[in-house]
Design a protein around this motif. Structure first.
Motif, short mmCIF file in Angstrom:
data_model
loop_
_atom_site.label_atom_id
_atom_site.label_comp_id
_atom_site.label_asym_id
_atom_site.label_seq_id
_atom_site.Cartn_x
_atom_site.Cartn_y
_atom_site.Cartn_z
N GLU A 46 -10.66 -3.67 2.84
CA GLU A 46 -9.81 -4.80 3.25
C GLU A 46 -8.40 -4.35 3.63
OE1 GLU A 46 -10.74 -8.18 3.41
OE2 GLU A 46 -12.69 -7.17 3.30
N SER A 47 -8.08 -3.11 3.36
CA SER A 47 -6.70 -2.64 3.55
C SER A 47 -6.34 -2.53 5.03
CB SER A 47 -6.53 -1.26 2.91
OG SER A 47 -5.33 -0.66 3.39
N LEU A 48 -5.24 -3.18 5.39
CA LEU A 48 -4.75 -3.08 6.77
C LEU A 48 -4.06 -1.74 7.02
CD1 LEU A 48 -3.29 -6.70 7.13
CD2 LEU A 48 -5.50 -5.83 7.94
N SER A 49 -3.30 -1.27 6.03
CA SER A 49 -2.58 0.00 6.25
C SER A 49 -3.53 1.18 6.38
CB SER A 49 -1.57 0.25 5.12
OG SER A 49 -2.22 0.47 3.89
N THR A 50 -4.62 1.15 5.58
CA THR A 50 -5.60 2.24 5.67
C THR A 50 -6.29 2.20 7.03
OG1 THR A 50 -5.97 2.26 3.29
CG2 THR A 50 -7.71 3.22 4.66
N SER A 58 -3.65 2.43 -0.27
CA SER A 58 -3.92 1.03 -0.64
C SER A 58 -5.09 0.94 -1.61
CB SER A 58 -4.25 0.20 0.60
OG SER A 58 -4.73 -1.07 0.20
N GLY A 77 1.05 -0.29 2.45
CA GLY A 77 1.56 -1.64 2.59
C GLY A 77 3.00 -1.67 2.11
N MET A 78 3.70 -2.76 2.43
CA MET A 78 5.02 -3.00 1.86
C MET A 78 4.79 -3.74 0.55
SD MET A 78 8.40 -2.91 2.31
CE MET A 78 9.03 -3.12 3.98
N ILE A 79 5.11 -3.11 -0.56
CA ILE A 79 4.87 -3.72 -1.87
C ILE A 79 6.20 -3.87 -2.60
CG2 ILE A 79 3.64 -3.52 -4.08
CD1 ILE A 79 1.76 -3.89 -1.66
N ASN A 80 6.56 -5.10 -2.86
CA ASN A 80 7.84 -5.39 -3.54
C ASN A 80 8.99 -4.65 -2.86
OD1 ASN A 80 6.50 -7.05 -5.34
ND2 ASN A 80 6.16 -5.42 -6.82
N PHE A 81 9.09 -4.82 -1.57
CA PHE A 81 10.18 -4.30 -0.73
C PHE A 81 10.22 -2.77 -0.68
CE2 PHE A 81 11.47 -8.42 -2.48
CZ PHE A 81 11.59 -9.14 -1.30
N ARG A 94 -6.89 -1.65 -1.78
CA ARG A 94 -7.73 -2.75 -1.31
C ARG A 94 -8.96 -2.31 -0.53
NH1 ARG A 94 -6.23 -7.38 1.23
NH2 ARG A 94 -5.01 -6.31 2.83
#
Ligand SMILES: Cc1cc2nc3c(=O)[nH]c(=O)nc-3n(C[C@H](O)[C@H](O)[C@H](O)COP(=O)(O)O)c2cc1C
Length: 106
Positions: free
Chosen positions: A15-19, A10, A94-98, A12
């Motif tokens: 702020e990254s949730l996936s990380t 990520s 993250g899920m980015i553009n499916f 981000r």
């Protein structure tokens, strides 16, 4: 000893949730003991997208590759070896553009 490979992707930062989620999972597994943890941050060290040097170089014999082809093929080999050496791979994306993030796809 079990080898854990944590891959984060990520852009981000904190702020990254996936990380955060992937890091918590990897640290939880490491806490079970007798494990090593390798972290590959694909934003801090982004792998290049596939280039013609890689496509042509991987099909060429090692002694006929150009310097650029060698660099591309050796980097791919290093990344694949890292994956193969791991007993557990924790992927953060993250899920980015499916789909997965472009950093992870690269
Ligand atoms: C450009 C962009 C595209 C996104 N596309 C999707 C999507 O297709 N499906 C989805 O469920 N969430 C989507 N999201 C939301 C992200 O998955 C969400 O913000 C996630 O927390 C991002 O991961 P990170 O917190 O590790 O950075 C998108 C977010 C961005 C910025």
């Amino acid at each position: 000893m079990r080898k854990i490979l944590l891959i984060t992707s990520s852009p981000r930062g904190t702020e990254s949730l996936s990380t955060r989620f992937a890091t918590e999972i990897a640290h939880g597994l490491r806490a079970q003991g007798d494990t090593s943890l390798t972290v590959r941050d694909l934003v801090a060290n982004p792998p290049p997208h596939i280039t013609e040097d890689y496509i042509v170089g991987r099909a060429a014999s090692p002694d006929s590759r150009t310097t650029q082809q060698n660099v591309a093929v050796e980097l791919a080999r290093e990344l694949v070896d890292e994956l193969c050496a791991a007993d557990i791979i924790v992927l953060g994306s993250g899920m980015i553009n499916f789909g997965p993030s472009s950093q992870l796809k690269a």
